[in-house]
Design an enzyme around this catalytic site. Structure first.
Site, PDB file in Angstrom:
ATOM      1  N   LYS A  80       0.835  -1.218   0.000  1.00  0.00           N
ATOM      2  CA  LYS A  80       0.000   0.000   0.000  1.00  0.00           C
ATOM      3  C   LYS A  80       0.867   1.264   0.000  1.00  0.00           C
ATOM      4  O   LYS A  80       0.478   2.288  -0.557  1.00  0.00           O
ATOM      5  CB  LYS A  80      -0.932   0.001   1.214  1.00  0.00           C
ATOM      6  N   TYR A 204      -5.238  -4.754  -6.732  1.00  0.00           N
ATOM      7  CA  TYR A 204      -4.952  -4.755  -5.289  1.00  0.00           C
ATOM      8  C   TYR A 204      -4.441  -6.128  -4.835  1.00  0.00           C
ATOM      9  O   TYR A 204      -3.423  -6.230  -4.137  1.00  0.00           O
ATOM     10  CB  TYR A 204      -6.214  -4.344  -4.517  1.00  0.00           C
ATOM     11  N   TYR A 256      -1.894   0.306  11.733  1.00  0.00           N
ATOM     12  CA  TYR A 256      -3.357   0.369  11.935  1.00  0.00           C
ATOM     13  C   TYR A 256      -3.688   0.856  13.337  1.00  0.00           C
ATOM     14  O   TYR A 256      -3.090   1.814  13.798  1.00  0.00           O
ATOM     15  CB  TYR A 256      -4.006  -1.007  11.646  1.00  0.00           C
TER      16      TYR A 256
HETATM   17  O1  DON Z   1      -6.306  -6.929   2.103  1.00  0.00           O
HETATM   18  C1  DON Z   1      -5.815  -7.893   2.643  1.00  0.00           C
HETATM   19  O2  DON Z   1      -6.498  -8.583   3.355  1.00  0.00           O
HETATM   20  C2  DON Z   1      -4.359  -8.280   2.450  1.00  0.00           C
HETATM   21  N1  DON Z   1      -4.029  -8.546   1.116  1.00  0.00           N
HETATM   22  C3  DON Z   1      -3.436  -7.258   3.020  1.00  0.00           C
HETATM   23  C4  DON Z   1      -3.743  -6.984   4.457  1.00  0.00           C
HETATM   24  C5  DON Z   1      -2.563  -6.729   5.300  1.00  0.00           C
HETATM   25  O3  DON Z   1      -1.441  -7.052   4.986  1.00  0.00           O
HETATM   26  C6  DON Z   1      -2.844  -6.124   6.614  1.00  0.00           C
HETATM   27  N2  DON Z   1      -1.631  -5.928   7.360  1.00  0.00           N
HETATM   28  N3  DON Z   1      -1.267  -6.113   8.403  1.00  0.00           N
END
Ligand code: DON
Length: 331
Positions: A80, A204, A256
């Site tokens: 991201k 994404y 987060y």
């Molecule tokens: O969107 C998702 O669920 C994953 N591809 C990425 C999420 C993620 O890495 C959250 N991080 N801690």
């Protein structure tokens, strides 16, 4: 484990620092049992929860690596940061900041609730899923592969090679990620998405599935620590203004709803991913010239056992220890 603040002034050879980092990794490896590997993307569940590795690359090229250093893993949410940087480079900073905000959400990375509850004008920030999916919709290109191309090019410039897509992880997320589809439909309904939803989600999921190592993350961290400059060539890879915004976002939103604690106890811009990676950017500092890496460094961590906020549990504790020992905090 080595305790207390050592007198780093007595010599900072690579071998000497190595002994400390080896000792700390061995200690924090025991903490991996406090976490669990991500299971909501089925393939990620195959990771070994005991793994822990770190790579630290300094401006001079001095590298200290320890633990499980060779295991490839996917960028996941770390992508991201890259996609936001690329979108800013392609579309301009003000265009992007008119479409995604730069405020911490205080919610989980995949929260949908806050979008509806707060009736926001734009997603809170590009590091939560709602913001990142919006960014993927803004990247130029009709197909996901077109949109990913500038991401690959930027990574290639930083890493010195073109990383690859882990197709198995991509397909696993594509076929299981109902929450991200729900977020996508919500973004579509509210008019935040700038292009086709399916292409956007494909972009994404693919960006999340780009495979890297901890050395790669350390190199990315190093470029960010130096405001976008390649320390070897002096070339500006990322415009300074964009690199700075990326670091602000990493510091305020990179972990987060654990970002405040990370800023307090570790104090460096960093971004995690659910595969267990963390990238951190330690800028040069002037106060503690007796400490190692005063010219700044990039750090890559891998530890797939996650805590309840979705961040590498042992990785964060290891970073906290090193940041305290070597005075890495930017505050
Ligand atoms: O969107 C998702 O669920 C994953 N591809 C990425 C999420 C993620 O890495 C959250 N991080 N801690």
């Amino acid at each position: 484990m080595v305790q207390g603040i050592a007198n780093w002034n007595t010599g900072q050879t690579q071998e000497w620092l190595q002994q400390y980092v080896d000792d700390w990794v061995a200690f924090y490896r025991k903490h991996t049992s406090d976490g669990e590997v991500a299971s909501y993307i089925p393939v990620l569940q195959q990771a070994d929860p005991d793994d822990l590795g770190i790579s630290i690359i300094g401006k001079s090229g001095m590298t200290v690596r320890s633990g499980d250093t060779e295991i490839p893993f996917t960028l996941q949410s770390i992508s991201k940061v890259i996609s936001f940087i690329v979108a800013c480079m392609e579309r301009g900073v003000s265009y992007m900041l008119n479409r995604v905000d730069v405020e911490p959400s205080g919610e989980a990375f995949n929260s949908i609730m806050h979008l509806e509850m707060h009736q926001v004008e734009k997603p809170f920030n590009p590091l939560i899923n709602a913001g990142a999916i919006t960014v993927s919709s803004i990247l130029p290109g009709k197909t996901s592969d077109h949109r990913l191309e500038p991401i690959y090019l930027l990574l290639e410039q930083i890493l010195g090679y073109r990383p690859e897509l882990n197709v198995e992880v991509y397909e696993s997320e594509r076929d299981s990620s109902m929450r991200n589809r729900a977020i996508g439909y919500y973004l579509l309904e509210t008019g935040f998405l700038e292009s086709d939803l399916n292409v956007t989600l494909e972009t994404y999921f693919k960006q999340c599935s780009i495979e890297v190592t901890i050395d790669d993350l350390a190199r990315i961290g190093m470029v960010l620590a130096n405001d976008g400059m390649d320390t070897k060539t002096g070339e500006e890879i990322i415009p300074r203004q964009i690199a700075r915004i990326a670091k602000v976002l990493m510091l305020t939103c990179g972990m987060y709803d654990a970002s405040g604690k990370f800023a307090t106890y570790v104090g460096i811009p960093a971004k995690s991913g659910v595969s267990g990676g963390i990238v951190a950017a330690v800028p040069p500092r002037v106060r503690e010239e007796t400490m190692p890496f005063t010219d700044g460094c990039g750090i890559g961590v891998y530890g797939p056992a996650l805590g309840d906020k979705g961040n590498s549990i042992a990785g964060i504790r290891l970073l906290r220890h090193i940041a305290n020992q070597w005075d890495f905090s930017i505050f």
